[in-house]
Scaffold this active site. Structure first.
Site, mmCIF file in Angstrom:
data_model
loop_
_atom_site.group_PDB
_atom_site.id
_atom_site.type_symbol
_atom_site.label_atom_id
_atom_site.label_comp_id
_atom_site.label_asym_id
_atom_site.label_seq_id
_atom_site.Cartn_x
_atom_site.Cartn_y
_atom_site.Cartn_z
ATOM 1 N NE ARG A 159 -4.127 -1.789 0.426
ATOM 2 C CZ ARG A 159 -4.160 -3.093 0.134
ATOM 3 N NH1 ARG A 159 -3.140 -3.678 -0.482
ATOM 4 N NH2 ARG A 159 -5.221 -3.806 0.428
ATOM 5 C CB SER B 15 -8.982 -1.881 4.520
ATOM 6 O OG SER B 15 -9.261 -3.162 4.042
ATOM 7 C CD GLU C 98 -5.865 0.769 2.213
ATOM 8 O OE1 GLU C 98 -5.613 -0.329 2.750
ATOM 9 O OE2 GLU C 98 -6.611 0.887 1.216
HETATM 10 P P1 FAD Z 1 -8.656 8.398 -4.602
HETATM 11 O O1 FAD Z 1 -9.216 7.835 -3.324
HETATM 12 O O2 FAD Z 1 -9.353 9.537 -5.204
HETATM 13 O O3 FAD Z 1 -7.133 8.798 -4.362
HETATM 14 C C1 FAD Z 1 -6.212 7.900 -3.801
HETATM 15 C C2 FAD Z 1 -4.812 8.520 -3.832
HETATM 16 O O4 FAD Z 1 -4.354 8.571 -5.180
HETATM 17 C C3 FAD Z 1 -4.754 9.953 -3.333
HETATM 18 O O5 FAD Z 1 -3.523 10.129 -2.677
HETATM 19 C C4 FAD Z 1 -4.799 10.789 -4.603
HETATM 20 O O6 FAD Z 1 -4.174 12.036 -4.455
HETATM 21 C C5 FAD Z 1 -4.025 9.898 -5.560
HETATM 22 N N1 FAD Z 1 -4.431 10.058 -6.963
HETATM 23 C C6 FAD Z 1 -5.608 9.674 -7.530
HETATM 24 N N2 FAD Z 1 -5.611 9.960 -8.862
HETATM 25 C C7 FAD Z 1 -4.423 10.560 -9.126
HETATM 26 C C8 FAD Z 1 -3.824 11.105 -10.292
HETATM 27 N N3 FAD Z 1 -4.442 11.099 -11.483
HETATM 28 N N4 FAD Z 1 -2.588 11.645 -10.186
HETATM 29 C C9 FAD Z 1 -1.924 11.665 -9.003
HETATM 30 N N5 FAD Z 1 -2.439 11.167 -7.868
HETATM 31 C C10 FAD Z 1 -3.667 10.621 -7.918
HETATM 32 N N6 FAD Z 1 -7.967 -0.914 -1.980
HETATM 33 C C11 FAD Z 1 -7.141 -1.974 -2.097
HETATM 34 O O7 FAD Z 1 -5.923 -1.806 -2.233
HETATM 35 N N7 FAD Z 1 -7.618 -3.252 -2.098
HETATM 36 C C12 FAD Z 1 -8.937 -3.519 -1.964
HETATM 37 O O8 FAD Z 1 -9.334 -4.682 -1.960
HETATM 38 C C13 FAD Z 1 -9.843 -2.415 -1.829
HETATM 39 N N8 FAD Z 1 -11.162 -2.617 -1.677
HETATM 40 C C14 FAD Z 1 -12.004 -1.557 -1.521
HETATM 41 C C15 FAD Z 1 -13.379 -1.796 -1.376
HETATM 42 C C16 FAD Z 1 -14.268 -0.741 -1.236
HETATM 43 C C17 FAD Z 1 -15.742 -1.031 -1.083
HETATM 44 C C18 FAD Z 1 -13.786 0.596 -1.266
HETATM 45 C C19 FAD Z 1 -14.744 1.748 -1.143
HETATM 46 C C20 FAD Z 1 -12.426 0.842 -1.396
HETATM 47 C C21 FAD Z 1 -11.522 -0.233 -1.524
HETATM 48 N N9 FAD Z 1 -10.145 -0.030 -1.665
HETATM 49 C C22 FAD Z 1 -9.299 -1.106 -1.832
HETATM 50 C C23 FAD Z 1 -9.575 1.352 -1.602
HETATM 51 C C24 FAD Z 1 -9.612 2.095 -2.960
HETATM 52 O O9 FAD Z 1 -10.492 1.489 -3.850
HETATM 53 C C25 FAD Z 1 -8.222 2.168 -3.598
HETATM 54 O O10 FAD Z 1 -7.320 2.820 -2.734
HETATM 55 C C26 FAD Z 1 -8.243 2.899 -4.953
HETATM 56 O O11 FAD Z 1 -7.011 2.767 -5.603
HETATM 57 C C27 FAD Z 1 -8.574 4.371 -4.825
HETATM 58 O O12 FAD Z 1 -8.807 4.860 -6.136
HETATM 59 P P2 FAD Z 1 -9.478 6.264 -6.413
HETATM 60 O O13 FAD Z 1 -9.412 6.516 -7.864
HETATM 61 O O14 FAD Z 1 -10.816 6.300 -5.761
HETATM 62 O O15 FAD Z 1 -8.448 7.226 -5.669
HETATM 63 N N1 EPU Z 2 -10.860 -10.867 10.334
HETATM 64 C C1 EPU Z 2 -11.532 -11.004 11.523
HETATM 65 N N2 EPU Z 2 -12.572 -10.154 11.743
HETATM 66 C C2 EPU Z 2 -12.943 -9.204 10.872
HETATM 67 C C3 EPU Z 2 -12.235 -9.054 9.661
HETATM 68 C C4 EPU Z 2 -11.172 -9.912 9.415
HETATM 69 O O1 EPU Z 2 -11.216 -11.871 12.349
HETATM 70 O O2 EPU Z 2 -13.913 -8.496 11.154
HETATM 71 C C5 EPU Z 2 -9.780 -11.837 10.024
HETATM 72 C C6 EPU Z 2 -10.231 -12.805 8.916
HETATM 73 O O3 EPU Z 2 -10.917 -13.908 9.437
HETATM 74 C C7 EPU Z 2 -8.919 -13.213 8.292
HETATM 75 C C8 EPU Z 2 -8.057 -11.953 8.454
HETATM 76 O O4 EPU Z 2 -8.664 -11.160 9.488
HETATM 77 O O5 EPU Z 2 -8.327 -14.255 9.026
HETATM 78 C C9 EPU Z 2 -7.934 -11.157 7.164
HETATM 79 O O6 EPU Z 2 -9.231 -10.754 6.740
HETATM 80 P P1 EPU Z 2 -9.602 -10.515 5.191
HETATM 81 O O7 EPU Z 2 -9.149 -11.672 4.386
HETATM 82 O O8 EPU Z 2 -11.019 -10.107 5.142
HETATM 83 O O9 EPU Z 2 -8.670 -9.356 4.739
HETATM 84 P P2 EPU Z 2 -8.193 -7.996 5.428
HETATM 85 O O10 EPU Z 2 -6.799 -8.199 5.931
HETATM 86 O O11 EPU Z 2 -9.193 -7.497 6.396
HETATM 87 C C10 EPU Z 2 -7.064 -7.152 3.228
HETATM 88 C C11 EPU Z 2 -6.995 -5.872 2.477
HETATM 89 C C12 EPU Z 2 -8.227 -5.697 1.616
HETATM 90 C C13 EPU Z 2 -8.283 -6.843 0.617
HETATM 91 C C14 EPU Z 2 -8.363 -8.152 1.411
HETATM 92 C C15 EPU Z 2 -8.335 -9.356 0.522
HETATM 93 C C16 EPU Z 2 -5.680 -4.329 3.801
HETATM 94 C C17 EPU Z 2 -5.675 -3.138 4.676
HETATM 95 N N3 EPU Z 2 -6.872 -4.763 3.404
HETATM 96 O O12 EPU Z 2 -8.158 -7.049 4.143
HETATM 97 O O13 EPU Z 2 -8.121 -4.483 0.905
HETATM 98 O O14 EPU Z 2 -9.408 -6.741 -0.218
HETATM 99 O O15 EPU Z 2 -7.218 -8.226 2.318
HETATM 100 O O16 EPU Z 2 -7.051 -9.520 0.006
HETATM 101 O O17 EPU Z 2 -4.607 -4.849 3.471
HETATM 102 C C18 EPU Z 2 -8.600 -2.153 1.108
HETATM 103 O O18 EPU Z 2 -7.383 -1.965 1.088
HETATM 104 O O19 EPU Z 2 -9.427 -1.208 1.138
HETATM 105 C C19 EPU Z 2 -9.110 -3.517 1.082
HETATM 106 C C20 EPU Z 2 -10.408 -3.811 1.158
#
Ligand code: FAD
Ligand code: EPU
Length: 335
Positions: free
Chosen positions: A160, A234, A330
């Site tokens: 990240r 997250s 994050e």
């Molecule tokens: P923004 O939130 O608008 O910006 C993020 C950062 O990027 C900021 O620092 C911004 O300044 C910069 N930025 C954006 N565009 C540009 C540009 N054109 N030039 C320079 N800088 C820029 N993240 C994960 O890693 N894994 C996941 O599984 C995951 N699951 C998610 C699930 C949900 C339901 C939600 C709501 C979010 C999740 N995220 C996850 C977080 C998010 O989706 C990511 O961080 C994503 O990359 C953000 O993209 P954005 O375009 O919305 O960026």
């Molecule tokens: N867990 C719990 N309780 C909870 C949630 C999780 O006990 O309420 C335990 C789960 O049982 C599991 C462990 O924690 O053993 C990890 O949980 P999970 O697989 O759901 O993933 P996470 O670590 O909570 C991360 C990323 C997610 C990504 C998933 C799948 C980060 C900060 N988050 O979540 O990314 O989708 O793994 O790879 O690394 C995001 O960054 O926004 C995001 C959603």
């Protein structure tokens, strides 16, 4: 170029926070991005570079200028390389790859946001990270208007993290990202419950499309849809701790989940710790901890950024007190 004043950001953040910015400017090409940065004056500052706003917490109206890319295209450069404009929706890129037999992005299905942010955030899920696909990042330098082409190694990616979040923070507008996919399908099935979810569908050797659909199903079952419940995924990063700290806790909590990073470090899921602190499904006013995933903070309706901050600080305090570990957001909190 689109220029708005006193502009609502409600549709530009997945937390559903109703805040405004003083100015909002959207550039539609590299040339417009150059023209824009060269025209900025002192009164335009501070700047907030915004993508899809899915990793953002606005705590107040924004007193500066929001810059947003409107560069949205996808083009296949050759057998393995695809280039996307920074405003191209990330999941549309994943969908394109799966449809064109370009492999490596499947596990990153339905992560919200735009391709530009994938190069900033190093998005990750189910054992894959965007850094494994990024070849080159094109960006306009805000101070000079010059176009730069950064190679993957220049961006210093880790969990990240990237240089765009630190030394290069607010210094570049990303205009496009070039990804290198693979023509060889080598599915990653060993993370979390992917195999169990495939077994439930009686699938042993999934196609890329089946794997993508399975990831989508797993995610939909435990992550809230921002269209329904405001959230930014997250809220905290999972902390990486020294082995000795992990061993101290593992002796106390037999079932503590963990991921080995290297021989000296372990990653401990913050969601597990937050649940152990009793926060899962709980709320402080309109700011809540999602009932199916404790790492996700939610807007239960009408929450302000300050409500979410109050909740996240309370969680941070409790996790520190119970486990002796500091967890860090994050999500970008914008003052
Ligand atoms: P923004 O939130 O608008 O910006 C993020 C950062 O990027 C900021 O620092 C911004 O300044 C910069 N930025 C954006 N565009 C540009 C540009 N054109 N030039 C320079 N800088 C820029 N993240 C994960 O890693 N894994 C996941 O599984 C995951 N699951 C998610 C699930 C949900 C339901 C939600 C709501 C979010 C999740 N995220 C996850 C977080 C998010 O989706 C990511 O961080 C994503 O990359 C953000 O993209 P954005 O375009 O919305 O960026
Ligand atoms: N867990 C719990 N309780 C909870 C949630 C999780 O006990 O309420 C335990 C789960 O049982 C599991 C462990 O924690 O053993 C990890 O949980 P999970 O697989 O759901 O993933 P996470 O670590 O909570 C991360 C990323 C997610 C990504 C998933 C799948 C980060 C900060 N988050 O979540 O990314 O989708 O793994 O790879 O690394 C995001 O960054 O926004 C995001 C959603």
């Amino acid at each position: 170029m689109k220029i708005e004043s006193d502009y609502s950001l409600l549709e530009h953040n997945t937390f559903g926070i109703d805040a405004k910015c003083r100015r909002f400017i959207e550039y539609a090409s590299v040339e417009e991005a150059q023209e824009l940065v060269r025209s900025l004056n002192a009164e335009d500052y501070p700047l907030l570079i915004l993508g899809g706003g899915s990793n953002l917490l606005l705590t107040d109206n924004y007193k500066g200028t929001v810059l947003h890319s409107g560069i949205s295209f996808i083009e296949q450069l050759d057998n393995e390389r695809v280039r996307c404009g920074s405003a191209y929706v990330w999941d549309d890129f994943v969908d394109y790859c799966v449809a064109h037999n370009l492999y490596g992005a499947e596990n990153l299905s339905i992560i919200p946001g735009e391709c530009g942010a994938s190069a900033v955030q190093n998005i990750g899920a189910y054992g894959a990270e965007s850094k494994d696909l990024i070849e080159e990042v094109e960006a306009v330098e805000i101070a000079t208007g010059e176009v730069h082409h950064f190679k993957n190694a220049d961006c210093e990616y880790s969990y990240r993290q990237s240089k765009f979040k630190h030394e290069w923070r607010n210094k570049f507008l990303i205009t496009s990202v070039t990804y290198r996919l693979s023509k060889n399908y080598d599915p990653k099935l060993d993370y979390g419950n992917i195999r169990a979810a495939l077994a439930e569908k009686d699938i042993e050797n999934p196609t890329a499309a089946e794997l993508r659909q399975t990831i989508i199903d797993i995610r939909n079952a435990k992550l809230p849809d921002p269209e329904v419940i405001g959230n930014a995924g997250s809220f905290f990063m999972n902390p990486i701790v020294p082995k000795a700290k992990y061993e101290e806790l593992a002796a106390q909590y037999e079932r503590m989940p963990h991921y080995t990073i290297d021989e000296n470090h372990e990653k401990i899921p913050a969601g597990w710790m937050i649940e152990q602190c009793g926060w899962k499904g709980k709320a402080l006013g309109p700011a809540g901890v999602y009932e199916k995933q404790a790492l996700v903070l939610v807007n239960l309706g009408g929450a302000t950024g300050a409500d979410i901050v109050r909740l996240y600080e309370a969680i941070q305090r409790d996790v520190k007190e119970k486990f002796g570990i500091e967890i860090h957001p994050e999500v970008n909190t914008i003052p």
